[in-house]
Design a protein around this motif. Structure first.
Motif, mmCIF file in Angstrom:
data_model
loop_
_atom_site.group_PDB
_atom_site.id
_atom_site.type_symbol
_atom_site.label_atom_id
_atom_site.label_comp_id
_atom_site.label_asym_id
_atom_site.label_seq_id
_atom_site.Cartn_x
_atom_site.Cartn_y
_atom_site.Cartn_z
ATOM 1 N N GLU A 47 0.736 -1.286 0.101
ATOM 2 C CA GLU A 47 -0.164 -0.005 -0.090
ATOM 3 C C GLU A 47 0.910 1.236 -0.004
ATOM 4 O O GLU A 47 1.584 1.281 0.741
ATOM 5 C CB GLU A 47 -0.833 -0.094 1.349
ATOM 6 N N GLN A 48 0.575 2.080 -1.004
ATOM 7 C CA GLN A 48 1.498 3.336 -1.084
ATOM 8 C C GLN A 48 1.196 4.419 -0.210
ATOM 9 O O GLN A 48 1.725 5.442 0.061
ATOM 10 C CB GLN A 48 1.666 3.650 -2.506
ATOM 11 N N VAL A 71 -2.125 -1.419 -6.399
ATOM 12 C CA VAL A 71 -1.030 -2.150 -5.362
ATOM 13 C C VAL A 71 -1.727 -3.684 -5.233
ATOM 14 O O VAL A 71 -2.821 -3.916 -5.700
ATOM 15 C CB VAL A 71 -0.995 -1.268 -4.203
ATOM 16 N N SER A 119 0.876 -3.334 8.334
ATOM 17 C CA SER A 119 1.245 -3.412 6.883
ATOM 18 C C SER A 119 1.109 -4.823 6.505
ATOM 19 O O SER A 119 1.031 -5.864 7.580
ATOM 20 C CB SER A 119 2.678 -3.201 6.891
#
Ligand SMILES: NC(=[NH2+])NCCC[C@H](N)C(=O)O
Length: 370
Positions: A47-48, A71, A119
């Protein structure tokens, strides 16, 4: 369902008959005896919105451009083709008498958390990135990339076996990776702060008793200080900081050490009057213009990834088969090129040096600079 892989080539849990430690890797070019080759299974684009992902994956994209990226899981065909290419590399290395390991499969889709952030994973494609081997010491580095926090668990069984067979096994201070570590520069692009020591192993090149450490967005000054402290522990090891050469991820598509006295340099990043001082006097092979693949979605590395190569020994190099000019230039220096393909190297951010981690070479703590 991908078969769970145990670590290949189960090794005896005793030092060898000569009492040599199981791990010995001091440089980038002497005869390779044992190596880890990466695996693309479960690779995904993090995930950006995570600042650490933006910093390590697409530091030249604006937030707006970032928001347009897809993503998550990498398409199956790319994973399959990449694992095919890695299998060919493993077979070639085994055919050259090299013992080859691959990481146990890690499901990078599993989410994890610390008290400060959450994350999912990222990749096991580039074992070079998170482990620095200096002689018989395995150093797990503290990556600034949150999604790589547990990646090395895929190599734990191998490292534990190396420990039982005489290797030293260290880890950098476990990083907290708080938001304060991730800065935004005056151009609105990501940068790395100095709130704690972090660096990827691929920011370092080894040259016997000399290490080159690139200060960049994937390795900060505190990370350099920590490595210098470890170098003092390890003995007579010199650490040479490289600043202002390449401010982004990793050093190994900017400088490739081919053999003592011969270095491949990236002319797009290093100018003749800015050759790193310790390498002045070396024969410089300036990387010729590289062929570019069709431009697709933003890629994890620049086209220079094609100069990212693996030395099997001082006379043989594994190089991108689709770069005839580079192959000719390297062969012009008396090195035999063994052309191989990593069809998605630029997209996935890893060439032949990135996707390997040499744990045994025949060289020692030589002084190649004085
Ligand atoms: N060990 C690695 N994954 N190195 C990859 C370096 C790629 C580099 N950021 C480039 O775009 O040229």
């Amino acid at each position: 369902m991908t078969p769970e892989r145990t670590v290949a080539t189960p090794a005896p849990s005793i030092p060898d008959s000569f009492g040599r430690p199981a791990v010995n890797s001091w440089d980038e070019f002497t005869r390779l005896r044992e190596v880890v080759v990466g695996d693309a299974t479960h690779i995904r684009l993090p995930e950006q919105a995570d600042p650490s992902a933006w910093l390590s994956c697409f530091p030249k994209l604006t937030r707006t451009e970032l928001g347009k990226l897809e993503v998550g899981e990498v398409p199956a065909q790319i994973v399959e083709e990449t694992n095919e290419d890695l299998a060919v590399l493993c077979a070639s290395l085994r055919g050259l008498g090299v013992t080859v390991h691959q990481p146990a499969i890690v499901d990078h889709g599993v989410e994890f958390a610390t008290p400060h952030w959450r994350s999912a994973g990222f990749t096991s494609y580039c074992p070079r990135d998170l482990t620095l081997v200096v002689g018989s010491t395995i150093i797990e580095t503290a990556s600034p990339t949150r999604s790589r926090y547990f990646e090395l668990f895929g190599l734990r069984p191998l490292f534990q076996d190396y420990l039982l067979r005489g290797a030293t096994w260290l880890a950098a201070p476990r990083p907290r990776l708080l938001d304060e570590l991730y800065l935004v520069d005056p151009d609105g692009l990501p940068d790395l702060g100095e709130s704690e020591p972090v660096f990827d192993a691929a920011n370092v090149l080894r040259l016997g008793r000399d290490l080159f450490y690139q200060v960049s967005r994937s390795g900060n000054e505190l990370g350099l200080r920590w490595l210098e402290s470890v170098a003092r522990l390890l003995g007579d090891i010199r650490v040479h900081p490289l600043r202002g050469i390449y401010g982004y991820t990793h050093i190994d598509s900017t400088i490739s050490l081919l053999r003592p006295g011969l270095v491949l340099l990236n002319p797009g990043r290093i100018k003749p009057d800015a050759i790193p001082e310790p390498l002045r006097g070396w024969d410089v092979l300036w990387c010729p213009p590289l062929r570019r693949s069709a431009v697709g979605p933003p890629t994890l590395s620049e086209h220079w990834i094609s100069m990212n190569l693996l030395m099997v020994d001082e006379e043989h190099a594994i190089v991108d088969a689709d770069q005839p000019e580079l192959i000719a230039a390297i062969e012009g220096r008396g090195i035999t090129v063994l052309p191989h393909r990593l069809r998605h190297a630029q997209l996935l951010g890893g060439g032949f040096h990135c996707v390997t981690l040499d744990t045994v070479r025949v060289g020692g703590p030589e002084n190649y600079l004085d």
